[in-house]
Design a protein around this motif. Structure first.
Motif, PDB file in Angstrom:
ATOM      1  N   ILE A   9       0.886  -0.998   0.064  1.00 32.97           N
ATOM      2  CA  ILE A   9      -0.122   0.008  -0.204  1.00 32.97           C
ATOM      3  C   ILE A   9       0.863   1.163   0.462  1.00 32.97           C
ATOM      4  N   PHE A  10       0.871   2.267  -0.969  1.00 34.78           N
ATOM      5  CA  PHE A  10       1.388   3.120  -0.987  1.00 34.78           C
ATOM      6  C   PHE A  10       0.613   4.679  -1.097  1.00 34.78           C
ATOM      7  N   VAL A  11       0.735   5.767  -0.651  1.00 35.66           N
ATOM      8  CA  VAL A  11       0.010   7.086  -0.994  1.00 35.66           C
ATOM      9  C   VAL A  11       0.883   7.270  -1.827  1.00 35.66           C
ATOM     10  N   THR A  12       0.162   8.497  -2.724  1.00 37.09           N
ATOM     11  CA  THR A  12       0.789   8.569  -4.324  1.00 37.09           C
ATOM     12  C   THR A  12       1.564  10.090  -3.676  1.00 37.09           C
ATOM     13  N   SER A  13       2.829   9.866  -4.307  1.00 35.18           N
ATOM     14  CA  SER A  13       3.802  11.177  -4.065  1.00 35.18           C
ATOM     15  C   SER A  13       2.802  12.533  -4.841  1.00 35.18           C
ATOM     16  N   GLU A  95       5.011   5.825  -3.009  1.00 33.55           N
ATOM     17  CA  GLU A  95       5.679   4.427  -3.991  1.00 33.55           C
ATOM     18  C   GLU A  95       6.820   3.980  -4.244  1.00 33.55           C
ATOM     19  N   PHE A  96       7.586   5.642  -3.301  1.00 36.08           N
ATOM     20  CA  PHE A  96       9.203   5.846  -3.460  1.00 36.08           C
ATOM     21  C   PHE A  96       9.645   5.779  -1.862  1.00 36.08           C
ATOM     22  N   GLY A  97       8.089   4.955  -1.324  1.00 36.71           N
ATOM     23  CA  GLY A  97       8.742   4.824   0.024  1.00 36.71           C
ATOM     24  C   GLY A  97       9.501   5.902   1.252  1.00 36.71           C
ATOM     25  N   VAL A  98       8.957   6.805   0.238  1.00 31.20           N
ATOM     26  CA  VAL A  98       9.197   7.876   1.550  1.00 31.20           C
ATOM     27  C   VAL A  98       7.749   9.066   2.790  1.00 31.20           C
ATOM     28  N   ILE A  99       8.246   9.058   3.688  1.00 29.34           N
ATOM     29  CA  ILE A  99       7.070   9.393   4.448  1.00 29.34           C
ATOM     30  C   ILE A  99       6.524  10.114   3.858  1.00 29.34           C
ATOM     31  N   LYS A 100       5.515  10.007   3.493  1.00 30.84           N
ATOM     32  CA  LYS A 100       4.295  10.921   3.418  1.00 30.84           C
ATOM     33  C   LYS A 100       3.729  11.951   4.307  1.00 30.84           C
ATOM     34  N   GLY A 101       2.838  12.429   5.117  1.00 25.67           N
ATOM     35  CA  GLY A 101       2.457  13.176   5.861  1.00 25.67           C
ATOM     36  C   GLY A 101       1.163  14.262   5.866  1.00 25.67           C
ATOM     37  N   SER A 102       0.029  13.726   4.851  1.00 27.27           N
ATOM     38  CA  SER A 102      -0.873  14.007   4.322  1.00 27.27           C
ATOM     39  C   SER A 102      -2.565  14.069   4.438  1.00 27.27           C
ATOM     40  N   VAL A 192      -2.423   9.639 -17.387  1.00 28.57           N
ATOM     41  CA  VAL A 192      -3.320  10.734 -16.601  1.00 28.57           C
ATOM     42  C   VAL A 192      -2.550  10.920 -15.246  1.00 28.57           C
ATOM     43  N   ASP A 193      -0.922  11.424 -15.099  1.00 30.34           N
ATOM     44  CA  ASP A 193      -0.570  12.361 -14.341  1.00 30.34           C
ATOM     45  C   ASP A 193       0.073  13.051 -14.587  1.00 30.34           C
ATOM     46  N   ALA A 194      -0.605  14.191 -16.214  1.00 32.48           N
ATOM     47  CA  ALA A 194      -0.604  15.221 -16.534  1.00 32.48           C
ATOM     48  C   ALA A 194      -0.943  16.568 -15.420  1.00 32.48           C
ATOM     49  N   THR A 195      -2.258  15.659 -14.953  1.00 37.56           N
ATOM     50  CA  THR A 195      -2.815  17.196 -13.550  1.00 37.56           C
ATOM     51  C   THR A 195      -2.189  16.550 -11.984  1.00 37.56           C
ATOM     52  N   ALA A 196      -1.479  16.621 -12.153  1.00 33.31           N
ATOM     53  CA  ALA A 196      -0.892  16.400 -10.912  1.00 33.31           C
ATOM     54  C   ALA A 196      -0.095  16.982 -10.551  1.00 33.31           C
ATOM     55  N   THR A 197      -0.221  17.134  -9.171  1.00 37.87           N
ATOM     56  CA  THR A 197       0.765  18.110  -8.569  1.00 37.87           C
ATOM     57  C   THR A 197       1.993  17.131  -7.827  1.00 37.87           C
ATOM     58  N   LYS A 198       3.233  17.576  -7.419  1.00 41.70           N
ATOM     59  CA  LYS A 198       4.230  17.387  -6.625  1.00 41.70           C
ATOM     60  C   LYS A 198       3.931  17.574  -5.598  1.00 41.70           C
ATOM     61  N   ASN A 199       4.077  17.034  -4.737  1.00 43.52           N
ATOM     62  CA  ASN A 199       4.292  17.263  -2.695  1.00 43.52           C
ATOM     63  C   ASN A 199       5.015  16.169  -2.300  1.00 43.52           C
TER      64      ASN A 199
END
Length: 199
Positions: A9-13, A95-102, A192-199
């Motif tokens: 399970i991952f939260v998207t970056s 998905e890269f294994g980095v913690i994302k508090g969100s 499908v990632d064209a409108t994504a914002t990097k966080n």
């Protein structure tokens, strides 16, 4: 239930407004993010999100034994543990294994009743769905419920009693789960990632 199957399970970056392209679009986002991260069988990842008539648990499937982050921390020891919101660790790695508090899109509709511990088996509330028009709208006039990646309870998908929500023109990540041995490994479009914002 297959005890031999381990899923990630991952939260998207990346973050997304409420128009995910429906539940199928959300699944494609998960596949694209898994592909970018080099995860095996990336084309079988599914979104852990509620929509009209589809519960998060049903979308990701029940045929697995352990749910873990991509770094190997066990989040749920079996499907039953996830189904009753009894998490062993917070699902806060991307998905890269980095913690994302969100906060994260959830899609459980307005609720002020019921046994919240079974929330991962709920669909969107038909009278007040709060799922950005079934994940097809990024309008400020509709809303989507959300969870918190730092939680080990139902708050992971549905923060607080009575379901607060964000306007769908806001951008949040989604949870993704896979690989799914019951699905073919679909090659998915990166568009499908064209409108994504990097966080």
């Amino acid at each position: 239930y297959d005890a031999s199957v381990t899923k990630n399970i991952f939260v998207t970056s990346t973050d997304y407004q409420g128009n995910l392209g429906g539940i199928n679009g959300a699944n494609n986002i998960c596949r694209t993010r898994a592909q970018f991260a080099g995860l095996s069988n990336y084309g079988t990842y599914q979104a852990l999100i509620a929509s009209n008539g589809v519960a998060p648990m049903d979308n990701i499937g029940w045929n697995w034994g352990t749910l873990q982050t991509v770094t190997g921390s066990v989040v749920a020891a079996n499907p039953g543990a996830l189904a009753i919101s009894s998490l062993s660790a917070a699902p806060n790695r991307n998905e890269f294994g980095v913690i994302k508090g969100s906060y994260v899109w959830g899609g459980i509709g307005y609720q002020c009743y019921g046994e919240f511990s079974t929330l991962f088996t709920w669909t969107s509330n038909s009278s007040d769905p709060r799922n950005c028009s079934n994940w097809t709208s990024s309008s400020s006039g509709v809303s989507g419920s959300y969870g918190s990646t730092g939680s080990t309870s139902y708050d992971a998908l549905h923060v607080s009693y009575c379901t607060p929500s964000y306007a769908c023109n806001n951008s949040l990540p989604i949870y993704c789960v896979g690989p799914n041995p019951d699905l073919p490994n679909i090659t998915c479009p990166g568009a499908v990632d064209a409108t994504a914002t990097k966080n």
